[in-house]
Enzyme design. Structure first.
Site, PDB file in Angstrom:
ATOM      1  N   CYS A   1       9.433  -9.447 -10.880  1.00  0.00           N
ATOM      2  CA  CYS A   1       8.268  -8.919 -11.612  1.00  0.00           C
ATOM      3  C   CYS A   1       8.729  -7.971 -12.724  1.00  0.00           C
ATOM      4  O   CYS A   1       9.319  -8.428 -13.682  1.00  0.00           O
ATOM      5  CB  CYS A   1       7.282  -8.264 -10.647  1.00  0.00           C
ATOM      6  SG  CYS A   1       5.647  -8.057 -11.398  1.00  0.00           S
TER       7      CYS A   1
ATOM      8  N   HIS B   1       6.454 -12.137  -6.228  1.00  0.00           N
ATOM      9  CA  HIS B   1       7.047 -11.085  -5.388  1.00  0.00           C
ATOM     10  C   HIS B   1       7.487 -11.641  -4.030  1.00  0.00           C
ATOM     11  O   HIS B   1       6.710 -11.598  -3.078  1.00  0.00           O
ATOM     12  CB  HIS B   1       6.008  -9.991  -5.130  1.00  0.00           C
ATOM     13  CG  HIS B   1       5.792  -9.058  -6.264  1.00  0.00           C
ATOM     14  ND1 HIS B   1       6.595  -7.949  -6.473  1.00  0.00           N
ATOM     15  CD2 HIS B   1       4.867  -9.042  -7.245  1.00  0.00           C
ATOM     16  CE1 HIS B   1       6.156  -7.302  -7.548  1.00  0.00           C
ATOM     17  NE2 HIS B   1       5.113  -7.933  -8.040  1.00  0.00           N
TER      18      HIS B   1
ATOM     19  N   GLU C   1       9.384 -10.227  -1.903  1.00  0.00           N
ATOM     20  CA  GLU C   1       9.444  -9.155  -0.889  1.00  0.00           C
ATOM     21  C   GLU C   1       8.078  -8.895  -0.267  1.00  0.00           C
ATOM     22  O   GLU C   1       7.976  -8.275   0.769  1.00  0.00           O
ATOM     23  CB  GLU C   1      10.032  -7.875  -1.507  1.00  0.00           C
ATOM     24  CG  GLU C   1       9.064  -6.994  -2.283  1.00  0.00           C
ATOM     25  CD  GLU C   1       8.703  -7.522  -3.670  1.00  0.00           C
ATOM     26  OE1 GLU C   1       9.077  -8.669  -3.997  1.00  0.00           O
ATOM     27  OE2 GLU C   1       8.018  -6.778  -4.405  1.00  0.00           O
TER      28      GLU C   1
END
Lengths: 236, 80
Positions: free
Chosen positions: A86, A203, A205
């Site tokens: 990002c 994303h 994560e």
């Protein structure tokens, strides 16, 4: 094996990323404040999401020109792995680690939702645990995520297998409707020429634990770990 | 010598300008139907340089190294 997660002023996914690497994947991971530089060798450097420098000028533009990014570029040139997520993708492209840039979404608003991605290259250090063509579900959260590059650059990325992910529908079709931000050819993640840098707007994560609704992203981190276990540390 | 450089950074021809599209739409809603509408960003910077050409060169380097992104931007520089 040791990972670094770089913290800039305004990073806000740094601790999430550290948590996934350290607690979910079980790899030694340092949070590195950008002013401290990369003072020891790392196997992989992660540039996390957030709003470094308030997205002033262009998202990632100012962070890309900090001294630690010279360390990160040196690490990448030596063959070390770099993952930009990002804002980290915006920083990585602004720093020239990959060609092209991420700019204002085609419909200029912030988008935060889950999307589907098609794995285009399952042979990279970041994607080896996926199958080519696999459809994964990962969130995006950005306003400046539309990938733009000259036509000849995009042709080259396609030819060299450097598009890691494309936005797609749940069946894996990369359609205009499944392209959330207007990215060229639905591109959501780009690999460097040597393949050791991946920048991506989604994303992973935030998609690495079942409690979050999808674990599809954790294979990126685990692919990196598997790659390092196999190939050892690449020293700059 | 003190100079003021005015740098205007705009999108290259043919680049999608989502903000301009939204602004054009809002203007039309207010009764101002616009044909073309483009946005740009202006930087006014004072600096010390040997002469106007040196001031312009310094501004050009600012654009190349930070202010503009060559993938999407073009820029003009005026010196006074």
């Amino acid at each position: 094996m040791r990972f670094a997660v770089v913290q800039f002023g305004g990073s806000n996914c740094d601790r999430d990323t550290h948590h996934v690497l350290a607690d979910v994947c079980g790899v030694d991971t340092d949070l590195v404040w950008y002013k401290d530089g990369l003072v020891r060798p790392y196997d992989a450097v992660v540039l996390p999401g957030g709003f470094s420098y308030g997205d002033y000028l262009r998202a990632g533009a100012i962070a890309a020109r900090t001294a630690i990014m010279a360390d990160v570029v040196r690490h990448a040139k030596g063959g070390g792995l770099v993952l930009g997520i990002c804002n980290g993708a915006q920083i990585g492209s602004e720093a020239g680690l990959v060609p092209g840039t991420f700019t204002l979404n085609a419909y200029p608003k912030f988008i935060s939702r889950h999307v589907y991605l098609r794995v285009e290259n399952a042979a990279s250090p970041f994607t080896s645990l996926y199958r080519e063509g696999e459809v994964v579900r990962v969130p995006i959260a950005h306003k400046e995520g539309r990938y733009v590059a000259p036509a000849d650059v995009i042709a080259r990325l396609n030819r060299e297998g450097r598009v890691a992910f494309r936005f797609c529908d749940e069946h894996g079709n990369a359609t205009p409707e499944s392209n959330p931000n207007g990215s060229a050819e639905n591109i959501a993640g780009v690999l460097s020429e040597a393949g050791n840098v991946l920048v991506m707007m989604p994303h992973p994560e935030r998609a690495s634990e079942s409690v979050l609704g999808t674990e599809d992203g954790v294979k990126i981190f685990n692919s990196m770990i598997a790659h390092i276990e196999e190939h050892g540390r690449q020293e700059a | 010598m003190n100079y003021t450089v005015t740098i205007t950074i705009a999108l290259k021809e043919g680049m999608l300008d989502p903000e301009a599209r939204a602004i054009r739409h809002a203007l039309a809603n207010l009764g101002f139907p616009a044909g073309d509408l483009a946005t740009a960003r202006l930087f006014r910077i004072t600096l010390d340089a040997a002469d106007a050409a040196a001031a312009k060169e310094e501004a050009r380097q600012m654009c190349e190294r930070l202010l503009a992104n060559p993938v999407i931007h073009r820029y003009t520089i005026e010196v006074e």
